[in-house]
Every structure is written in C-alpha cells, then in structure tokens.
Design a protein around this motif. Structure first.
Motif, PDB file in Angstrom:
ATOM      1  N   LEU A   1      22.922  12.012 -25.561  1.00 20.78           N
ATOM      2  CA  LEU A   1      23.837  12.283 -26.662  1.00 20.78           C
ATOM      3  C   LEU A   1      23.885  13.777 -26.936  1.00 20.78           C
ATOM      4  CD1 LEU A   1      22.867   9.528 -29.286  1.00 20.78           C
ATOM      5  CD2 LEU A   1      24.864   9.541 -27.761  1.00 20.78           C
ATOM      6  N   VAL A   2      25.029  14.220 -27.432  1.00 24.88           N
ATOM      7  CA  VAL A   2      25.213  15.604 -27.858  1.00 24.88           C
ATOM      8  C   VAL A   2      25.786  15.584 -29.267  1.00 24.88           C
ATOM      9  CG1 VAL A   2      26.426  17.776 -27.426  1.00 24.88           C
ATOM     10  CG2 VAL A   2      25.617  16.399 -25.501  1.00 24.88           C
ATOM     11  N   LYS A   3      25.206  16.386 -30.138  1.00 24.80           N
ATOM     12  CA  LYS A   3      25.720  16.522 -31.497  1.00 24.80           C
ATOM     13  C   LYS A   3      26.588  17.771 -31.555  1.00 24.80           C
ATOM     14  CE  LYS A   3      24.192  16.902 -36.334  1.00 24.80           C
ATOM     15  NZ  LYS A   3      22.999  17.038 -37.232  1.00 24.80           N
ATOM     16  N   THR A   4      27.869  17.577 -31.846  1.00 23.73           N
ATOM     17  CA  THR A   4      28.794  18.695 -31.812  1.00 23.73           C
ATOM     18  C   THR A   4      30.013  18.371 -32.666  1.00 23.73           C
ATOM     19  OG1 THR A   4      29.950  20.231 -30.336  1.00 23.73           O
ATOM     20  CG2 THR A   4      30.004  17.892 -29.731  1.00 23.73           C
ATOM     21  N   PHE A   5      31.010  19.239 -32.611  1.00 24.00           N
ATOM     22  CA  PHE A   5      32.254  19.001 -33.347  1.00 24.00           C
ATOM     23  C   PHE A   5      33.149  18.099 -32.508  1.00 24.00           C
ATOM     24  CE2 PHE A   5      30.597  22.942 -35.081  1.00 24.00           C
ATOM     25  CZ  PHE A   5      30.758  22.738 -36.448  1.00 24.00           C
ATOM     26  N   GLY A   6      33.487  16.943 -33.061  1.00 27.49           N
ATOM     27  CA  GLY A   6      34.266  15.959 -32.331  1.00 27.49           C
ATOM     28  C   GLY A   6      35.657  15.786 -32.893  1.00 27.49           C
TER      29      GLY A   6
END
Length: 389
Positions: free
Chosen positions: A77-82
């Motif tokens: 998983l990557v936490k970013t602006f989606g």
C-alpha cells in the motif's frame, strides 16, 4: 442494445461481494493491497478509519497488518493524494495506473486570486523540486518547504494560501499534484510529525493518460457498476464533459456496455460483466468514516433510504458519518470513543433491530475492537457527535 433489467438490490449485492463486505477475505486469500485494490482506493484522511475499512474486510486482520502493508520492507500500500485530491491508501501494484489517470484529470478553476496562482511552468518546476528533494529522503513539511524554495525561488515560499490558522506557502497549492504524478507519498511519522518521501516503485513509469484513464473507468465499473458517467465524475472530481468522452471512447471500442438498472437504461458495466447474485444482501455491518463503499455507491437515495438520507449524510455528502448497514443499506450511524484499550462503540439504529440483528451487531462491535487492537463494548443509543468535516 441493453441487457435484461438489473435490480439495484442485485447490483448492491455484487458491489458488497466484490469488496469483501459480504464475506471478509480469508487468511491467504487477499492481503491489504488486494483488499484496497478491490475497493479501488481507501480514503485515509482519518488514518484509524482507513485501517478499519481495510481490516474489517479481512478475516482476523488488525490495524498492524495494514500498517505493515504501508511501512514494511515490501509495501503493498501507498499513502498519498488520490481521487478528489484527498489522502488515500492506494495499492502499490496499481501506481502506474493511478499516477497516469490522476495526472490526466483536467484541473478545475483555481480558487486563488490571479496574482497568487501558479503558471503551468511554475507548477512543473515545483513538482520537479519536490521529487528531487524526496529522492532517498524522508522530510517533514517544513524541511520539504525549505528544499522546494531553495530549488525554485522565494516566490514558491510566498504565504498566499489560506490555511487552518494562518497562511501556507504558494508551493503547497500544488502539493497534491506531486502525489498524482508519482513523486510524493507519505512516509512513517517522525514522532508526531508527518513525513514525506518518494513512492516505492518497480521502475514502471505512469501509464499513458488515455490507457490509464480508460483502465480506471473499467476498474470503477467492475467495483461499483452499474454506474453512470456522472457518478464516476463525482467520485473522481473530474469534469463531466471529459468523463463523457472517456465513456464514449470505451463504448465505441466495445469495452463497456449499457444496461438497464431499475428501468433506467443509462448505467454502464464492463462488457460482458453482467452476472449478478440472485440473493439480496442480508446481515449487519459497521463501516467507518469515509468508507469507499458508501462514497462510491449510487444512487444515494437507494443506499440511504428514508430517514437515513437525512441522518447519515452531510448535505448529501457520503462518508462524513460512520454507518450501520442492515441488509445492504444504511440503517443508522455510530461512533467510537477510545480510552486506552477500551473502545466504547455507540450505535444509533434508525429502526428497531431483531434479536438476530442485535447479535450480529454485537459481533461487529467485537470485530471493530479486534481490528483496532482494543476491547470494544456496545452501547445502543443516540450518537451526539456531528458529521466529520
């Protein structure tokens, strides 16, 4: 030509089934990355809610499993602006699609005054500076700001962007675009401070814009279809005309097809994807703030019937309340309060529950406690907490 009519109940059952809401994933069947991929993305502006969204879809999982998927040696998983410019967990394996598609969505009108706006060239310069600063580094927002201004110029640091209790530097108005272009994501906190880095990568560049956006539409229709171009546009915060063109291109190439849902011949599915469950959804579920299922599922008035439309939505906006689902539709709201390991879960049903439903609710509350690594207790009563912003 449309296929035989599809009921909303059947569509809803399929959405829940495909998102592991009807039956959570068994150990070894799907990990956090697979589960978020089935949801498309998990909104994560409330981190504990995102962990709960993912954990509830996996049998026996806890928030630590989700954190390991984010910050472990081989993150899935990557936490970013989606989508919608908001913070999300995205499946790492799908980053080439996401970065290609998010970068392709046309920007809306700027909310800033003419003198405070960035030109396209300045935007590109800032995004490039962010990527260079974060290459091999984990920086706090202040450290990143210093790097961006040093690599661009004082103009990037002008305090022109209204913030919560003051003003932010100009460069932060396009920080989300750095996420969309694949050069920024969140890293583990340094104490209480948020840090940023470059996303993990397999070396794959973003997919070409047309390929990425068409793939994202097909993935959306698989997860949430039948759906209309307007519903996708709302979910993606994309211009309606642009979305209509994407749908038209997919329709002309035979990759999506129109279906009738409850008599309306204006919804779409992936071509050939017309098998739906024969049985409606049964049972009780608890979903946290900003769960992907309630945000992306339409029509709103079917998912939030009767009193739920007023009680569990915030001016028509879904996700601002944690919700109680009964037989696949919203039937109440809930709230949790934590003190150490003790978690008090207050549930406000909008109609009396049967004895069997009460037992299921107690089981759901226990599961919430397991995911959040605490001891949960159920209180049935009025929820006094308002909608989350």
């Amino acid at each position: 030509m449309t296929v035989a009519a599809i009921s909303w109940s059947a569509a809803n059952a399929r959405r829940m089934e495909r998102q592991f809401l009807r039956t959570p994933a068994k150990p070894g069947e799907a990990g956090p990355g697979d589960v978020v991929d089935a949801m498309l993305a998990a909104q994560a502006q409330v981190p504990s809610a995102a962990e709960l969204s993912v954990g509830l879809r996996m049998d026996g999982a806890t928030r630590q499993d989700v954190r390991d998927a984010l910050w472990g040696e081989e993150p899935s998983l990557v936490k970013t602006f989606g989508p919608r410019g908001t913070i999300h967990f995205l499946p790492a394996a799908q980053l080439p699609m996401w970065t290609g598609a998010l970068s392709a969505v046309p920007a809306g009108p700027s909310p800033f005054k003419a003198g405070d706006r960035l030109t396209p060239a300045q935007t590109d310069e800032i995004v490039s500076a962010i990527g260079a600063a974060l290459d091999g580094a984990r920086l706090t927002i202040d450290e990143l700001s210093d790097e961006v201004v040093a690599r661009t110029g004082p103009w990037a640091g002008d305090l022109v962007m209204p913030a919560f209790q003051g003003m932010w530097p100009r460069w932060r108005s396009v920080m989300h675009l750095a996420g969309h272009r694949g050069v920024l994501c969140f890293a583990p906190n340094r104490g209480r401070k948020v840090t940023y880095t470059r996303p993990p990568t397999s070396g794959e560049p973003p997919l070409p814009a047309e390929v990425a956006t068409e793939r994202l539409v097909r993935r959306f229709l698989y997860a949430y279809g039948p759906a209309t171009p307007r519903e996708f546009a709302k979910w993606a915060a994309a211009p309606g005309g642009w979305v209509a063109d994407v749908f038209a291109s997919l329709a002309s190439s035979g990759e999506i097809e129109a279906v009738e849902m409850d008599g309306e011949p204006s919804a779409w599915v992936v071509a050939g994807d017309t098998d739906f469950p024969g049985e409606p959804v049964r049972g009780v579920r608890l979903l946290p703030y900003f769960d992907a299922y309630v945000i992306a599922s339409h029509p709103r008035e079917r998912l939030f019937p009767g009193r739920a439309y007023e009680r569990a939505l915030a001016g028509g906006q879904a996700g601002n309340f944690p919700v109680l689902l009964v037989d696949g539709v919203v039937a109440g709201v809930w709230h949790q309060r934590r003190s150490g390991r003790r978690i008090t879960v207050t549930v406000e049903p909008l109609a009396p529950l049967s004895t069997g439903q009460e037992r299921e609710l107690a089981g759901q509350v226990e599961r919430v406690g397991e995911v959040l690594e605490g001891r949960a207790e159920l209180v049935v009563g009025a929820v006094r907490v308002g909608a989350h912003a």
